[in-house]
Design a protein around this motif. Sequence first.
Motif, PDB file in Angstrom:
ATOM      1  N   ASN A 599      26.988  42.677  41.202  1.00  0.00           N
ATOM      2  CA  ASN A 599      27.495  41.594  40.054  1.00  0.00           C
ATOM      3  C   ASN A 599      28.474  42.551  39.630  1.00  0.00           C
ATOM      4  N   GLU A 600      28.526  44.033  39.779  1.00  0.00           N
ATOM      5  CA  GLU A 600      29.367  44.665  38.335  1.00  0.00           C
ATOM      6  C   GLU A 600      30.782  45.150  39.425  1.00  0.00           C
ATOM      7  N   PHE A 601      30.359  45.022  40.662  1.00  0.00           N
ATOM      8  CA  PHE A 601      31.883  45.825  41.399  1.00  0.00           C
ATOM      9  C   PHE A 601      32.374  44.888  42.491  1.00  0.00           C
ATOM     10  N   SER A 602      31.734  43.286  42.494  1.00  0.00           N
ATOM     11  CA  SER A 602      32.856  42.453  43.199  1.00  0.00           C
ATOM     12  C   SER A 602      33.677  42.100  42.226  1.00  0.00           C
ATOM     13  N   ASP A 603      34.698  42.136  42.257  1.00  0.00           N
ATOM     14  CA  ASP A 603      35.939  41.646  40.799  1.00  0.00           C
ATOM     15  C   ASP A 603      36.850  42.257  41.411  1.00  0.00           C
ATOM     16  N   GLY A 604      37.221  42.103  42.908  1.00  0.00           N
ATOM     17  CA  GLY A 604      38.341  42.379  43.600  1.00  0.00           C
ATOM     18  C   GLY A 604      39.550  43.366  43.568  1.00  0.00           C
ATOM     19  N   SER A 605      38.570  44.683  42.325  1.00  0.00           N
ATOM     20  CA  SER A 605      39.556  45.309  42.074  1.00  0.00           C
ATOM     21  C   SER A 605      39.751  46.490  43.055  1.00  0.00           C
ATOM     22  N   VAL A 606      40.103  47.807  43.339  1.00  0.00           N
ATOM     23  CA  VAL A 606      40.288  49.068  43.992  1.00  0.00           C
ATOM     24  C   VAL A 606      39.346  49.677  43.620  1.00  0.00           C
TER      25      VAL A 606
END
Length: 652
Positions: A599-606
């Motif tokens: 939920n927290e890190f599936s934002d497409g950021s490196v």
Amino acid sequence: MPITTNVEKGTPSAMSAPSATSTTPSLNSPNATVIGDNSVPFIPATLTVTNLQYEITVKEQLKDGEKKSLFKKVPNVQRALLSNIGAKATPGRVLAIMGPSGSGKTTILDLLADRQARNIGKIQGDILLNDVPIKEYGSIRKRLVGYVTQEDDFIEILTVMETLTFAAKMRLPRSMSNKDKIARVHAVMQELNLTHIKDTKVGGTVVRGISGGEKRRVTIGIELLSSPSVLLLDEPTSGLSSTDALNVANTIKELARKGRTVILTVHQPRSDIYELFDDLLLLSQGKVVYFGKAQSAATYFEGLGHEAPVGWNVADYFLDLITLHQGDSSSTTTNEDFAKKYADYLATNPGAYLTQLTKEHQSTSEKIERDALLNQIKKAYTSEYAATTFTQTMLITQRSLTNLARHPIIFQASFVIHIIFALVIGSLFSGLQDRPEMGATSFNKSIALFFITSFLATMTFSAMPQFIIERSLFLRERAAGMYRTSSYFMAKTIVETLSYTVLSIIFVVIVYYLIGLHGSLIYYFVSVAVFVNVALSLIAAIGAGAANAEVGTSILSLLNTMAMLFSGFIVIRPDIPRGWIWAFWASYYQWAFAGMLDNEFSDGSVKGAATLVYFGMNQVEWLTKWRAVLILVGYYIFFRLMGLMLLLSKRA
């Protein structure tokens, strides 16, 4: 003064006990409790025990000098807890059962109440209620025979009035209006002299309440609500001060005077309490050494050459005498077999008290009248439980919510602690910087998510002692026929799920904004609430099966530590040895942690992608955050059902 009954209008009756002058009330007697258009009367009843024997299976004891071996199987043997017990209890009289510890006092009471919980053994002999085998009464025998246990288990935050009202709504017939049930509660409180404390909290370890003697009278009052014919009491004066013990004993004597059949166990009563007993059953190692009028016992033992010293309490003398002679008869010549002497006395003395009582039977007119009264009870109680399953669930839910709202620890303290630790965790991780050695991963947020799960699971530990306390109350109330296990289970599930969901949401709101999380807030609400309820359900399951709070807490600590170790944070999934990977997939921690990572890190950021790779999330493509929640829901259902099964297997 008791409230009078108007039979024609169906107004509430305060008392269903008969008067002191009549032990057989008629159908139109004011001694019957009016319930709508029906009458649930009090039925005077004689309880007869004939040739009662009770055996259990135990391991054979080792002989002197014999050592226990792991490789030698110890055979099972039958051990007799009761042997050839014969006694009769009649209306209007108090029968006291006395004997040294281990003599079988409580075992008899358990059998009479059909609550032989400790060991399910083999029963022989007859237990008759009004000359009819008690088993033939079916489920209504719990209406006819009330059992007051030695423990006073209550919801300590409820008042005396609320405690008795709950029991009345559970135990009195469905056809009886709430107004009539409340009238019955007031009548019982008046009979037991509890009216002046009706609005006082019962109290307990946390909340100060009524005295020990008053608690014992409340316990008696719960049984009196349905006006049982026979009242059984297990050590009713145990643990009370001398004044409270005498007050309780006088109350019991007064109940008998009104026509009830009263049977109680007592260990070593003081002389003024002993004077209140009408009949006495003395036991030694499960055998009868005397049955007769209490005031004639001293004369009987004098005939055997044992005269009580002047000024002695005869109850103390009897127990000392029996204890002195209840060892192995082959070990000393000073032992006397009092059980054999009593058996010989019965065989040779046609005027013995038991012999005379067993010759007495109901007259034809009494039998006809009592059968008619019994039919009225059967019509009032058309099913095993007085209240419907829905009503039972709602009443238990209401009581639990009241306890939750009023108790200074259960919810209020938890509410404050959740807020305090949310502020601590939120402020602690709000300024934590990512470590260079962790590369591009977001270390601060990942460790924050782990601490959130760890704190929330650990916070539920405080519920364990309360689970054990409430389990004891549940077992007593279920054994009394108040409600089904499923009703209790549903009510507790509703209350616990709602309360801990509220605490979880409050906690999440605070830490979400303080730490600066960016994932879906709705998802955090759902996942954290489900995870906390999984942890609580595990505690409920352990609490249902554990012997006590200490054992339960130990088991919980072990399982929680294992779940935390294999959560995928302390040792990430790719680094877990193959032999331990099953523990990773079994850990309910890891499903919550994995879902929150997604939920927290599936934002497409490196940083987000690097964090998921570090924890091995990229290798489990099928695992999405909502699937993790569904798996947690499965854990929740599994633990809840396990708790239900364990509660069903428990006996009072």
